[in-house]
Design a protein around this motif. Structure first.
Motif, mmCIF file in Angstrom:
data_model
loop_
_atom_site.group_PDB
_atom_site.id
_atom_site.type_symbol
_atom_site.label_atom_id
_atom_site.label_comp_id
_atom_site.label_asym_id
_atom_site.label_seq_id
_atom_site.Cartn_x
_atom_site.Cartn_y
_atom_site.Cartn_z
ATOM 1 N N ALA A 1 41.318 37.462 32.527
ATOM 2 C CA ALA A 1 40.690 36.985 33.762
ATOM 3 C C ALA A 1 40.780 38.051 34.854
ATOM 4 O O ALA A 1 39.850 38.216 35.656
ATOM 5 C CB ALA A 1 41.357 35.691 34.223
ATOM 6 N N ALA A 2 41.904 38.786 34.890
ATOM 7 C CA ALA A 2 42.064 39.846 35.892
ATOM 8 C C ALA A 2 41.069 40.977 35.636
ATOM 9 O O ALA A 2 40.555 41.587 36.588
ATOM 10 C CB ALA A 2 43.494 40.374 35.864
ATOM 11 N N LEU A 3 40.776 41.262 34.367
ATOM 12 C CA LEU A 3 39.802 42.306 34.053
ATOM 13 C C LEU A 3 38.421 41.975 34.610
ATOM 14 O O LEU A 3 37.666 42.856 35.007
ATOM 15 C CB LEU A 3 39.694 42.493 32.531
ATOM 16 N N ALA A 4 38.105 40.676 34.632
ATOM 17 C CA ALA A 4 36.794 40.260 35.140
ATOM 18 C C ALA A 4 36.624 40.549 36.625
ATOM 19 O O ALA A 4 35.501 40.537 37.141
ATOM 20 C CB ALA A 4 36.573 38.771 34.866
ATOM 21 N N LYS A 5 37.741 40.823 37.313
ATOM 22 C CA LYS A 5 37.678 41.113 38.747
ATOM 23 C C LYS A 5 37.713 42.615 39.036
ATOM 24 O O LYS A 5 37.560 43.021 40.184
ATOM 25 C CB LYS A 5 38.839 40.425 39.460
ATOM 26 N N VAL A 6 37.948 43.416 38.000
ATOM 27 C CA VAL A 6 37.991 44.870 38.178
ATOM 28 C C VAL A 6 36.577 45.386 38.420
ATOM 29 O O VAL A 6 35.621 44.939 37.788
ATOM 30 C CB VAL A 6 38.588 45.548 36.926
ATOM 31 N N ARG A 7 36.454 46.337 39.320
ATOM 32 C CA ARG A 7 35.147 46.924 39.619
ATOM 33 C C ARG A 7 35.093 48.364 39.118
ATOM 34 O O ARG A 7 36.045 49.118 39.271
ATOM 35 C CB ARG A 7 34.846 46.868 41.118
ATOM 36 N N SER A 8 33.958 48.715 38.540
ATOM 37 C CA SER A 8 33.771 50.070 38.032
ATOM 38 C C SER A 8 33.410 51.004 39.181
ATOM 39 O O SER A 8 33.343 50.590 40.346
ATOM 40 C CB SER A 8 32.660 50.084 36.975
ATOM 41 N N ARG A 9 33.135 52.250 38.863
ATOM 42 C CA ARG A 9 32.840 53.242 39.897
ATOM 43 C C ARG A 9 31.596 52.894 40.705
ATOM 44 O O ARG A 9 31.486 53.241 41.880
ATOM 45 C CB ARG A 9 32.659 54.614 39.248
ATOM 46 N N ASN A 10 30.641 52.226 40.072
ATOM 47 C CA ASN A 10 29.413 51.860 40.795
ATOM 48 C C ASN A 10 29.549 50.549 41.556
ATOM 49 O O ASN A 10 28.574 50.042 42.120
ATOM 50 C CB ASN A 10 28.226 51.780 39.833
ATOM 51 N N GLY A 11 30.773 49.988 41.594
ATOM 52 C CA GLY A 11 31.009 48.775 42.370
ATOM 53 C C GLY A 11 30.758 47.486 41.626
ATOM 54 O O GLY A 11 31.009 46.404 42.161
ATOM 55 N N LYS A 12 30.288 47.569 40.385
ATOM 56 C CA LYS A 12 30.006 46.366 39.611
ATOM 57 C C LYS A 12 31.253 45.923 38.848
ATOM 58 O O LYS A 12 32.114 46.729 38.516
ATOM 59 C CB LYS A 12 28.863 46.628 38.624
ATOM 60 N N THR A 13 31.329 44.615 38.599
ATOM 61 C CA THR A 13 32.447 44.102 37.804
ATOM 62 C C THR A 13 32.231 44.464 36.338
ATOM 63 O O THR A 13 31.110 44.745 35.908
ATOM 64 C CB THR A 13 32.558 42.574 37.945
ATOM 65 N N THR B 1 52.829 35.621 26.002
ATOM 66 C CA THR B 1 52.277 34.301 25.714
ATOM 67 C C THR B 1 50.754 34.307 25.776
ATOM 68 O O THR B 1 50.130 35.229 26.312
ATOM 69 C CB THR B 1 52.803 33.263 26.721
ATOM 70 N N ARG B 2 50.186 33.256 25.224
ATOM 71 C CA ARG B 2 48.737 33.077 25.275
ATOM 72 C C ARG B 2 48.257 33.027 26.729
ATOM 73 O O ARG B 2 47.221 33.607 27.071
ATOM 74 C CB ARG B 2 48.363 31.780 24.553
ATOM 75 N N ALA B 3 49.023 32.345 27.579
ATOM 76 C CA ALA B 3 48.647 32.234 28.989
ATOM 77 C C ALA B 3 48.597 33.611 29.655
ATOM 78 O O ALA B 3 47.712 33.894 30.467
ATOM 79 C CB ALA B 3 49.624 31.324 29.726
ATOM 80 N N GLU B 4 49.553 34.481 29.303
ATOM 81 C CA GLU B 4 49.571 35.828 29.884
ATOM 82 C C GLU B 4 48.391 36.662 29.411
ATOM 83 O O GLU B 4 47.833 37.457 30.165
ATOM 84 C CB GLU B 4 50.890 36.514 29.538
#
Length: 387
Positions: free
Chosen positions: A141-153, A132-135
């Protein structure tokens, strides 16, 4: 034709419509008022439109209804009520195998990474026809909370790049299995424009005077041609024409691999100015017997990350200049050409742009400060006419 009716026992409104040959009644907790009735009628119109289009998902509108277990899109795929659609994890492999023949090796690695690290772990167990669109928005939105190796979103640009394979897959699956893709209508995140911070001619001269001799010609060519990092790192002597004083940009070095230039505009000839001609003549004495123009002392291709870390940033710090990405050498070439009054069409060709639109959009704000083309010339003309 469905309707909104009132339950006599409670005075509350309910939906009354037909779906897959069955009469469906779904209760609400809303009392019978003009405003509530109008609100539910709008919802009912949307439901009936989706039923007509074949995209209606019972469970999305009425998740707590007993009918949702039998009439939701997921339930119907298992009994053949809809076109059966595979799990996203399964379809991803089919789609990837069909598409990779169109892509460069670097793009194959990038897309594979997006699938394996983000998309399949989050959505792989869902049927492509039931996502669905909601999913999709929840995943983004969950990707925006992922942090890269340097600790940044993750940046908006990186999130858009991850979402692109998902969009392509769902749209392809929608066409193949005849359902309406929930991704349609979801726009990419706005990406802030990269700051254009060109160096002045005086700063360029400082850099070329103080840089390590092994890299003087390298940066002279970068500053006065506007070549991209991959283009100059992948430049070979067969594409340097001293007789015509031209550099032929036909390829780039990306992640250690030589690849064709990205667009028809990028496939171009760059005219050598005298500083560029002199720099390449000097470099020919050093690496003229090898294929690449610029190499390490061992004759291997340059690693742009290593050069940036060990040469570029330490040099700017030593000179007291504001830290800027090496890509600013390309912006510097464009602004210096504009300042010198070169033709915008010629500059666009040197940069690899098919039109002058990007040139004016990106660099126009620097021109008045450099050339005084800020309206004062028009004022002088008026003064001359009035004299």
């Amino acid at each position: 034709m469905g309707k909104i009716a009132t339950r006599p026992e409670t005075g509350n409104l309910y939906f009354d419509f037909r779906y897959l040959g069955k009469r469906c009644r779904e209760q609400t907790a809303l009392p019978d008022t003009a405003a509530n009735r109008k609100k539910l009628e709008r919802i009912l119109e949307k439901i009936e439109a989706e039923i007509t289009l074949g995209s209606f998902d019972y469970g999305r509108y009425f998740p707590d209804s007993p009918r949702a277990k039998k009439l939701s899109k997921r339930a119907l795929t298992s009994v053949g009520g809809y076109h059966a659609t595979p799990l996203l994890s399964e379809f991803a492999e089919t789609w990837f195998a069909e598409k990779e023949i169109e892509w460069r090796d670097t793009q194959i690695v990038t897309v594979r990474g997006c699938l394996d690290r983000h998309i399949v772990p989050a959505l792989g167990d869902k049927e492509v026809g039931s996502i669905t669109r909601a999913e999709i928005l929840e995943f983004r939105a969950a990707l925006a909370k992922v942090r890269s190796r340097n600790g940044k979103t993750l940046s908006a640009s990186r999130i858009n790049h991850i979402m692109t394979p998902l969009r392509m897959m769902l749209n392809e699956a929608a066409d193949r299995y005849e359902f309406s893709s929930s991704f349609r209508g979801i726009k990419s995140l706005n990406v802030p424009r990269t700051d254009v911070e060109p160096f002045t001619l005086e700063e360029v001269q400082q850099i070329l005077h103080r840089v390590h001799p092994d890299f003087r010609e390298y940066y002279a060519v970068r500053f006065f041609t506007g070549m991209r990092t991959g283009e100059i790192d992948g430049l070979t002597w067969e594409h340097v024409d001293f007789s015509r004083r031209q550099i032929l940009v036909h390829q780039a070095l990306v992640v250690g691999e030589f690849v064709p230039t990205k667009t028809d505009g990028s496939f171009r000839s760059i005219d050598m100015s005298q500083p560029v001609f002199d720099a390449l003549k000097a470099q020919f004495e050093v690496t003229g017997k090898t294929g690449l123009v610029f190499t390490t002392r061992k004759g291997t291709p340059l690693s742009h990350r290593n050069v940036t870390k060990r040469v570029w940033y330490p040099l700017l710090e030593e000179l007291g200049l504001r830290p800027r990405r090496p890509y600013q050498t390309r912006h510097t070439a464009a602004t210096l050409w504009l300042a010198a009054g070169e033709s915008p069409e010629w500059i666009a060709r040197q940069m690899g742009h098919t039109t002058t639109e990007m040139l004016f959009r990106v660099y126009s704000r620097f021109v008045p400060n450099l050339t005084r083309q800020d309206g004062s010339a028009f004022e002088r003309m008026l003064e001359q006419k009035q004299a």
